[in-house]
Design a protein around this motif. Structure first.
Motif, PDB file in Angstrom:
ATOM      1  N   ALA A  46       0.836  -1.204   0.000  1.00  0.00           N
ATOM      2  CA  ALA A  46       0.000   0.000   0.000  1.00  0.00           C
ATOM      3  C   ALA A  46       0.868   1.250   0.000  1.00  0.00           C
ATOM      4  N   LEU A  47       1.940   1.236   0.770  1.00  0.00           N
ATOM      5  CA  LEU A  47       2.862   2.366   0.810  1.00  0.00           C
ATOM      6  C   LEU A  47       3.477   2.607  -0.561  1.00  0.00           C
ATOM      7  N   THR A  48       3.902   1.539  -1.218  1.00  0.00           N
ATOM      8  CA  THR A  48       4.525   1.674  -2.537  1.00  0.00           C
ATOM      9  C   THR A  48       3.537   2.248  -3.550  1.00  0.00           C
TER      10      THR A  48
ATOM     11  N   ALA B 229       7.589  -9.585  -5.621  1.00  0.00           N
ATOM     12  CA  ALA B 229       7.443  -8.232  -5.088  1.00  0.00           C
ATOM     13  C   ALA B 229       8.094  -7.218  -6.025  1.00  0.00           C
ATOM     14  N   ALA B 230       9.249  -7.561  -6.579  1.00  0.00           N
ATOM     15  CA  ALA B 230       9.926  -6.661  -7.516  1.00  0.00           C
ATOM     16  C   ALA B 230       9.079  -6.457  -8.769  1.00  0.00           C
ATOM     17  N   GLU B 231       8.473  -7.523  -9.260  1.00  0.00           N
ATOM     18  CA  GLU B 231       7.614  -7.424 -10.440  1.00  0.00           C
ATOM     19  C   GLU B 231       6.408  -6.525 -10.168  1.00  0.00           C
ATOM     20  N   THR B 232       5.821  -6.680  -8.983  1.00  0.00           N
ATOM     21  CA  THR B 232       4.681  -5.849  -8.608  1.00  0.00           C
ATOM     22  C   THR B 232       5.091  -4.384  -8.501  1.00  0.00           C
ATOM     23  N   ALA B 233       6.270  -4.125  -7.942  1.00  0.00           N
ATOM     24  CA  ALA B 233       6.750  -2.749  -7.808  1.00  0.00           C
ATOM     25  C   ALA B 233       6.844  -2.065  -9.165  1.00  0.00           C
ATOM     26  N   LEU B 234       7.370  -2.777 -10.145  1.00  0.00           N
ATOM     27  CA  LEU B 234       7.481  -2.198 -11.492  1.00  0.00           C
ATOM     28  C   LEU B 234       6.106  -1.985 -12.113  1.00  0.00           C
TER      29      LEU B 234
ATOM     30  N   GLY C  32       4.586   1.143 -10.957  1.00  0.00           N
ATOM     31  CA  GLY C  32       5.168   2.356 -11.511  1.00  0.00           C
ATOM     32  C   GLY C  32       6.490   2.779 -10.919  1.00  0.00           C
ATOM     33  N   CYS C  33       7.139   1.904 -10.144  1.00  0.00           N
ATOM     34  CA  CYS C  33       8.456   2.237  -9.600  1.00  0.00           C
ATOM     35  C   CYS C  33       9.475   2.355 -10.739  1.00  0.00           C
ATOM     36  N   ARG C  34      10.429   3.254 -10.562  1.00  0.00           N
ATOM     37  CA  ARG C  34      11.485   3.412 -11.560  1.00  0.00           C
ATOM     38  C   ARG C  34      12.351   2.179 -11.632  1.00  0.00           C
ATOM     39  N   SER C  35      12.621   1.566 -10.466  1.00  0.00           N
ATOM     40  CA  SER C  35      13.455   0.374 -10.412  1.00  0.00           C
ATOM     41  C   SER C  35      13.016  -0.485  -9.247  1.00  0.00           C
ATOM     42  N   ALA C  36      13.414  -1.739  -9.265  1.00  0.00           N
ATOM     43  CA  ALA C  36      13.122  -2.669  -8.169  1.00  0.00           C
ATOM     44  C   ALA C  36      14.310  -3.611  -8.029  1.00  0.00           C
TER      45      ALA C  36
END
Length: 322
Positions: A41-43, A73-78, A81-85
């Motif tokens: 949720a924070l991300t 988790a890294a895949e979800t971060a991307l 909309g995260c720039r990198s994971a």
């Protein structure tokens, strides 16, 4: 991924927006992502509110398949909309039990990978309440009961005013499936029992609102402690005579300020693992002087010990061979 305009989404977004405006106006941050509901949720909120977000995922390697959980988790971060994971594998070992060892490994990995950015952590109001209860039970004083601060560089905690139920609700609204860490339900861990047994019982007995009340207590104590720490710093400056402290100057101050000043002096001198017993023994060198010997306060190079001593009305911190 756009966030819905639901009460949960708006609350989490507002908490992150307010934190960024106050502590990271440039809007470039890292987020410690475990794959659990709070950090997910924070991300999601951080990606919406910040300019740039990098996700850091620590793989503790404590369960089979932890690498797959970290990769997911890294895949979800991307996807959010995260720039990198980045996945950060760590080795959990050392003294103090599994919880403490994992915490040390996690924070060390995050610190080394953050590339100068503040790191947002997913601690919620419920985590804050648990921390306050732990401090109360250990008798660690106001500094422990003040709980976690919204910022303690490089760490940021935007969600300290948000309930855990809201982060779970937001994840459900986004169609995200949080990872449920088995350690979070293992009764051998003190914090788990506080979460599963003690807090619910307190809520029942006291008619609700306990977690929020504990969090308010922490906030009030942080404000009080900031004032006391400032006054203690003034006392320390007044008592300083080169590398030593004037016992006479310290003795004129109230005990609460004197002990805070002594703690700051000892910590700056390299003392480690200070306890109330250490502080009271050093304080006795000031206000109950009977010619007693020095007080070992931990720290010092291998084969030595750090000792606080009084001589000619002055306190000094010296290294003695063991």
């Amino acid at each position: 991924m756009p966030l819905p305009e639901t009460p949960a989404a708006l609350e989490v977004r507002r908490a992150v927006r307010d934190w960024l405006a106050r502590y990271a106006p440039a809007g470039v941050v890292a987020v410690a992502l475990s794959g659990g509901a709070d950090s997910l949720a924070l991300t999601a909120a951080a990606v919406t509110e910040a300019e740039v977000v990098d996700a850091l995922i620590v793989d503790h390697g404590l369960q089979a398949g932890s690498d797959r959980v970290a990769a997911a988790a890294a895949e979800t971060a991307l996807a959010l909309g995260c720039r990198s994971a980045r996945v950060l594998p760590v080795r959990v070992a050392g003294a103090g039990g599994l919880e403490a060892a994992a915490r040390r490994a996690r924070y060390a990995a995050l610190d080394s990978a953050r590339d100068g950015l503040p790191v947002l952590l997913g601690h919620t109001l419920d985590d804050q309440a648990e921390t306050v209860l732990l401090g109360l039970g250990r008798g660690s004083g106001a500094r422990s009961i003040q709980g976690m601060a919204p910022v303690a560089a490089p760490w940021g905690r935007p969600l300290l005013g948000v309930r855990r139920a809201e982060t779970r609700r937001l994840c459900a609204e986004l169609g995200l499936r949080p990872h449920e860490d088995p350690h979070n339900s293992a009764p051998e861990f003190t914090r788990v029992r506080l979460r599963a047994e003690v807090l619910p019982l307190l809520e029942e007995v006291l008619g609700g609102g306990v977690a929020a009340a504990l969090a308010r207590t922490a906030e009030q104590l942080r404000a009080d402690n900031a004032v006391l720490d400032g006054l203690a710093e003034e006392l320390l400056v007044a008592a300083t005579e080169g590398p030593a402290l004037s016992a006479e100057t310290l003795a004129t101050a109230p005990a609460a300020l004197r002990r805070r000043a002594l703690r700051a002096w000892l910590t700056a001198g390299g003392a480690k693992g200070l306890t109330d017993k250490h502080l009271r023994a050093v304080d006795a060198l000031v206000v109950d002087w009977r010619g007693q010997g020095g007080v070992a306060v931990g720290g010092g190079p291998p084969g030595t010990r750090l000792v606080a001593e009084r001589e000619h009305g002055r306190l000094t911190l010296v290294t003695r061979n063991q």
